[in-house]
Design an enzyme around this catalytic site. Structure first.
Site, PDB file in Angstrom:
ATOM      1  N   GLU A 280     -13.945   4.167   6.203  1.00 42.34           N
ATOM      2  CA  GLU A 280     -13.680   3.912   4.776  1.00 42.34           C
ATOM      3  C   GLU A 280     -14.894   4.210   3.904  1.00 42.34           C
ATOM      4  OE1 GLU A 280     -12.156  -0.004   3.894  1.00 42.34           O
ATOM      5  OE2 GLU A 280     -10.103   0.581   4.312  1.00 42.34           O
ATOM      6  N   HIS A 301     -11.469   8.365  32.211  1.00 44.05           N
ATOM      7  CA  HIS A 301     -10.336   8.813  33.015  1.00 44.05           C
ATOM      8  C   HIS A 301      -9.151   9.227  32.150  1.00 44.05           C
ATOM      9  CE1 HIS A 301     -12.281   7.416  36.765  1.00 44.05           C
ATOM     10  NE2 HIS A 301     -12.918   6.671  35.880  1.00 44.05           N
ATOM     11  N   LYS A 415       0.321   2.819  -0.503  1.00 43.02           N
ATOM     12  CA  LYS A 415       0.909   1.570  -1.007  1.00 43.02           C
ATOM     13  C   LYS A 415       1.896   1.850  -2.132  1.00 43.02           C
ATOM     14  CE  LYS A 415      -3.050  -1.362   0.071  1.00 43.02           C
ATOM     15  NZ  LYS A 415      -4.150  -2.117  -0.487  1.00 43.02           N
TER      16      LYS A 415
HETATM   17  O1  PA5 Z   1     -11.754  -2.586   3.222  1.00 45.50           O
HETATM   18  C1  PA5 Z   1     -10.778  -2.818   2.536  1.00 45.50           C
HETATM   19  O2  PA5 Z   1     -10.865  -2.975   1.319  1.00 45.50           O
HETATM   20  C2  PA5 Z   1      -9.414  -2.989   3.142  1.00 45.50           C
HETATM   21  O3  PA5 Z   1      -9.362  -2.718   4.482  1.00 45.50           O
HETATM   22  C3  PA5 Z   1      -9.015  -4.423   2.909  1.00 45.50           C
HETATM   23  O4  PA5 Z   1      -9.935  -5.259   3.586  1.00 45.50           O
HETATM   24  C4  PA5 Z   1      -7.614  -4.705   3.392  1.00 45.50           C
HETATM   25  O5  PA5 Z   1      -6.726  -3.842   2.761  1.00 45.50           O
HETATM   26  C5  PA5 Z   1      -7.246  -6.143   3.097  1.00 45.50           C
HETATM   27  O6  PA5 Z   1      -7.336  -6.380   1.731  1.00 45.50           O
HETATM   28  P1  PA5 Z   1      -7.182  -7.843   1.134  1.00 45.50           P
HETATM   29  O7  PA5 Z   1      -8.295  -8.660   1.685  1.00 45.50           O
HETATM   30  O8  PA5 Z   1      -7.299  -7.666  -0.350  1.00 45.50           O
HETATM   31  O9  PA5 Z   1      -5.842  -8.367   1.541  1.00 45.50           O
END
Ligand code: PA5
Length: 425
Positions: A280, A301, A415
């Site tokens: 990310e 393996h 989303k």
């Molecule tokens: O790194 C990120 O922003 C995402 O992976 C969030 O952690 C994930 O979508 C969960 O989001 P939230 O804590 O708002 O539910």
């Protein structure tokens, strides 16, 4: 101290740009880098002295003392850190080892009826607590899971007692979960505004479920504090600088995929946490190293063939531990039917290290640059060190490649399609 071993890159004639890495670190420290409103994680080793942390420990102890089962609901950065840490310390069999304290079940990290029903069955008749974790408070997967468990708790204990058994970790002020928590009187913990999900394991997001499971969270924060000293220092042996500079150098030489190899199943989820952190942070603007992982020796393996001889787009980072506390020696066999008596008397760790070093040599010969990361032990202190080390190196590395390490604009795309298909107004 975490060590980074770079001799497996030398044979490829690749040189890191340490000057650029140092400039990136300086911009993290003075707050001049991109995404500088999300630098709160740099101060998290100090969390140990905060009022919020004292509450985390008190609430963790209450759950540890009173719960038979704890359901932790969250996804992505609100899930991976706690699970990675629990498995790192207690192994992937964290509910079966006789560890004291509640059984811990992670849910809300997908949409799966069978999984959810199974946990409902497992917690039936047990003293149950729920920790729902969502920074935004609007993420669909944990929100749907929470509906199920909120109803279960209210049906089982009545509304008043249920609200004492639900703990919410969310934004300090806004979001649907914060509104609900305030209305229902749940105890609340804060995901700080300046800490992104993937950097949040050293806040209540990670530390509350761990404290509730009986893990020594002070030792984790102590390890992070130790790493802070050398990962933020402008010294030649700063492992965060070295790791960031070398991974960027191999990337610029055409190696687009990094395989983090870890030494056992108990570290598999730590690699999952690492994948989110790096994927990310790095993967945007058409750039970024794709983070993959393997568990050795198991995956030799299955994935070993590709790493050795597939398309030459890979480099490898091997994580291992200097001191292995579990000792297990290969016994002598009278008939030596398997021909393995030459191993009799050798400890498993000696055999693993031979495999690790043999694999590294083979992969270098096969055209895969290899980095190694060594931590001292697989314990709480080393875990804290590794967390802070990987976070710092991740920031430096992404800054070196010119992207904002702390946003994730691409996560929203699926989303909006999903919400449209589900008919959200
Ligand atoms: O790194 C990120 O922003 C995402 O992976 C969030 O952690 C994930 O979508 C969960 O989001 P939230 O804590 O708002 O539910």
């Amino acid at each position: 101290m975490i060590k980074v071993i770079t001799d497996g890159v030398g044979p490829f004639g690749i040189e890191p740009d340490m000057k650029k890495a140092k400039a990136a670190l300086a911009s993290l420290k003075d707050g001049s880098c991109k995404g500088n409103d999300f630098l709160g994680w740099l101060k998290l080793p100090e969390y140990i002295g905060s009022e919020e942390y004292a509450r985390v420990k008190a609430c963790g102890k209450k759950i540890y003392d009173n719960a038979d089962a704890l359901v932790v609901i969250g996804i992505g950065g609100s899930y991976l850190g706690a699970r990675a840490a629990l498995e790192f310390i207690c192994s992937q069999r964290f509910n079966e080892t006789g560890r004291k304290g509640p059984k811990v079940y992670f849910l809300g990290n997908g949409i799966n009826a069978a999984d959810t029903l199974q946990v409902l069955e497992l917690v039936k008749g047990k003293s149950l607590y729920v920790n729902v974790i969502s920074k935004s408070g609007t993420t669909l997967e944990p929100a749907v899971s929470f509906r199920i468990f909120k109803k279960y708790l209210e049906d089982t204990y009545g509304k008043e007692e249920a609200s004492k058994r639900i703990v919410a970790t969310t934004d300090a002020r806004k979001g649907a979960l914060k509104g609900l928590a305030d209305a229902e009187g749940y105890e609340c913990f804060v995901v700080p505004d300046n800490v992104g999900g993937r950097y949040s394991v050293l806040t209540a997001v990670g530390l509350l479920p761990l404290a509730a499971a009986g893990i020594d969270t002070d030792a984790i924060l102590k390890g992070a504090k130790e790493a802070e000293k050398y990962c933020l220092a402008e010294r030649e042996d700063n492992p965060a600088l070295l790791y960031a500079a070398y991974r960027q150098a191999v990337y610029e030489n055409g190696k687009k995929v990094e395989v983090l190899s870890v030494p056992s199943e108990s570290v598999r989820f730590f690699a999952e946490w690492w994948k989110q952190l790096y994927g990310e942070s790095d993967g945007k603007d058409g750039k970024g190293i794709f983070p993959a992982s393997c568990v050795y020796t198991a995956d030799l393996h299955s994935m070993g063939q590709y790493i050795q001889e597939g398309e030459r787009i890979l480099f490898e980072t091997g994580l291992s531990f200097e001191n292995i506390s579990s000792k297990l020696v290969v016994p002598t066999s009278e008939d030596n039917a398997d021909g393995l008596n030459y191993l009799a008397g050798k400890d498993f760790s000696e055999i693993y290290n031979a495999a690790r070093d043999g694999v590294k040599k083979a992969h270098i010969d096969g055209g895969v640059p290899c980095l190694e990361i060594r931590a001292e032990k697989q314990d709480e202190v080393s875990l804290g060190e590794l967390i802070f080390f990987f976070e710092t190196a991740c920031g430096i590395s992404a800054i070196m490649s010119g992207v904002n390490p702390f946003n994730q604009p691409g996560v929203e795309a699926y989303k909006s399609n999903m919400f449209a298909l589900l008919g959200r107004k």
